[in-house]
Design a protein around this motif. Structure first.
Motif, mmCIF file in Angstrom:
data_model
loop_
_atom_site.group_PDB
_atom_site.id
_atom_site.type_symbol
_atom_site.label_atom_id
_atom_site.label_comp_id
_atom_site.label_asym_id
_atom_site.label_seq_id
_atom_site.Cartn_x
_atom_site.Cartn_y
_atom_site.Cartn_z
ATOM 1 N N SER A 180 0.838 -1.201 0.000
ATOM 2 C CA SER A 180 0.000 0.000 0.000
ATOM 3 C C SER A 180 0.868 1.244 0.000
ATOM 4 C CB SER A 180 -0.924 -0.004 1.225
ATOM 5 O OG SER A 180 -0.147 -0.090 2.412
ATOM 6 N N ASN A 181 0.208 2.384 -0.177
ATOM 7 C CA ASN A 181 0.892 3.676 -0.156
ATOM 8 C C ASN A 181 0.133 4.634 0.741
ATOM 9 O OD1 ASN A 181 3.027 3.247 -2.269
ATOM 10 N ND2 ASN A 181 1.219 2.897 -3.542
ATOM 11 N N SER A 182 0.869 5.550 1.347
ATOM 12 C CA SER A 182 0.221 6.564 2.182
ATOM 13 C C SER A 182 -0.032 7.818 1.360
ATOM 14 C CB SER A 182 1.103 6.899 3.391
ATOM 15 O OG SER A 182 2.336 7.463 2.966
ATOM 16 N N ALA A 183 -0.934 8.637 1.846
ATOM 17 C CA ALA A 183 -1.214 9.928 1.216
ATOM 18 C C ALA A 183 -0.548 11.030 2.027
ATOM 19 C CB ALA A 183 -2.717 10.160 1.163
ATOM 20 N N PRO A 184 -0.140 12.120 1.385
ATOM 21 C CA PRO A 184 0.424 13.245 2.146
ATOM 22 C C PRO A 184 -0.557 13.722 3.204
ATOM 23 C CG PRO A 184 0.751 13.555 -0.210
ATOM 24 C CD PRO A 184 -0.172 12.382 -0.067
ATOM 25 N N SER A 185 -0.022 14.187 4.325
ATOM 26 C CA SER A 185 -0.864 14.659 5.412
ATOM 27 C C SER A 185 -0.348 16.000 5.914
ATOM 28 C CB SER A 185 -0.903 13.640 6.560
ATOM 29 O OG SER A 185 0.395 13.428 7.080
ATOM 30 N N SER A 186 -1.152 16.630 6.756
ATOM 31 C CA SER A 186 -0.812 17.964 7.235
ATOM 32 C C SER A 186 -1.513 18.241 8.551
ATOM 33 C CB SER A 186 -1.243 19.012 6.189
ATOM 34 O OG SER A 186 -1.212 20.310 6.720
ATOM 35 N N ASP A 187 -0.907 19.101 9.369
ATOM 36 C CA ASP A 187 -1.583 19.573 10.571
ATOM 37 C C ASP A 187 -2.836 20.377 10.242
ATOM 38 O OD1 ASP A 187 0.396 18.423 12.086
ATOM 39 O OD2 ASP A 187 1.361 20.301 12.675
ATOM 40 N N HIS A 188 -2.960 20.789 8.982
ATOM 41 C CA HIS A 188 -4.114 21.585 8.561
ATOM 42 C C HIS A 188 -5.294 20.721 8.102
ATOM 43 C CE1 HIS A 188 -1.647 25.196 8.754
ATOM 44 N NE2 HIS A 188 -0.763 24.638 7.961
ATOM 45 N N ASP A 189 -5.122 19.398 8.076
ATOM 46 C CA ASP A 189 -6.142 18.534 7.473
ATOM 47 C C ASP A 189 -7.521 18.689 8.103
ATOM 48 O OD1 ASP A 189 -4.343 17.552 5.655
ATOM 49 O OD2 ASP A 189 -3.905 15.718 6.753
ATOM 50 N N LEU A 190 -7.570 18.903 9.412
ATOM 51 C CA LEU A 190 -8.853 19.042 10.089
ATOM 52 C C LEU A 190 -9.270 20.494 10.240
ATOM 53 C CD1 LEU A 190 -8.445 16.385 12.940
ATOM 54 C CD2 LEU A 190 -9.644 16.130 10.756
ATOM 55 N N ASN A 191 -8.502 21.403 9.592
ATOM 56 C CA ASN A 191 -8.752 22.837 9.769
ATOM 57 C C ASN A 191 -8.725 23.583 8.441
ATOM 58 O OD1 ASN A 191 -8.520 23.003 12.910
ATOM 59 N ND2 ASN A 191 -6.731 21.845 12.258
ATOM 60 N N SER A 192 -9.303 22.981 7.407
ATOM 61 C CA SER A 192 -9.241 23.583 6.077
ATOM 62 C C SER A 192 -9.900 24.963 6.038
ATOM 63 C CB SER A 192 -9.906 22.663 5.052
ATOM 64 O OG SER A 192 -11.251 22.389 5.419
#
Length: 204
Positions: A18-30
């Motif tokens: 499998s592969n992961s997707a890029p993530s960010s501390d902003h993901d839940l705060n768009s």
């Protein structure tokens, strides 16, 4: 399968397929994103996700950072940090930091892959590397950087039901973030978000 039954072998197979997707501390705060976030200059950093087989099952080695550090003091984190000029690569930086922080020699760590980058609200672009650690390894903390070393069952950290969404005010704005309470430990922020990406990747 219970959290404690999740083995390194089954994890390694799922990770390789499998592969992961890029993530960010902003993901839940768009909704809080501003145009400046999209052009922010991120500083390169990398972390190691060390997984070791103990008699009670597969565990992830985590640290609690020293309270007087400049960045993320007192927070739970993976071994790792920013890349220095002398580091040959992101992986080299992660291995160097793991050696300095918890005494993990390169001969004790078998790298099985890397995840997509994670961008932090403190302007770091973090590359996580997953390592299988020799059973005989016993971590030793550098007290100038690490206040505590502890281990959490791999299956617990890969179970999406164990993730919570918490909120707190940061720079005058209420922000949401992932958290994983585990006994007396509070895993949150970038570390929890990377673990959430890992859990999503292996499909638990």
């Amino acid at each position: 399968m219970s959290d404690s039954d999740f083995s390194i072998e089954s994890f390694a197979r799922a990770f390789a397929e499998s592969n992961s997707a890029p993530s960010s501390d902003h993901d839940l705060n768009s909704a809080l994103m501003s145009p400046s976030n999209t052009i922010m200059q991120y500083r390169p950093a990398s972390v190691l996700i060390p997984i070791v087989e103990r008699t009670s099952g597969a565990k992830v080695i985590l640290t609690r950072r020293a309270g007087d550090l400049k960045h993320h003091a007192g927070q739970v984190s993976f071994p790792g940090g920013k890349q220095d000029e002398g580091d040959a690569s992101a992986l080299d930086a992660a291995l160097r930091e793991a050696s300095e922080e918890i005494g993990l020699g390169r001969h004790h760590a078998r790298i099985i892959g890397e995840m997509a980058v994670h961008r932090t609200v403190t302007s770091f672009e973090v590359t996580p590397f997953v390592a299988l650690v020799a059973k005989e390894f016993r971590p030793v903390a550098d007290p100038t950087e690490v206040a505590e070393i502890f281990e959490v069952p791999l299956g617990f950290l890969l179970n999406g039901d164990n993730f919570q969404i918490h909120r707190r005010v940061w720079h005058g704005q209420e922000r949401s973030f992932y958290a994983i309470p585990y006994g007396p430990h509070y895993i949150w922020g970038a570390t929890a978000r990377i673990l959430r990406a890992l859990a999503d990747q292996v499909g638990r």
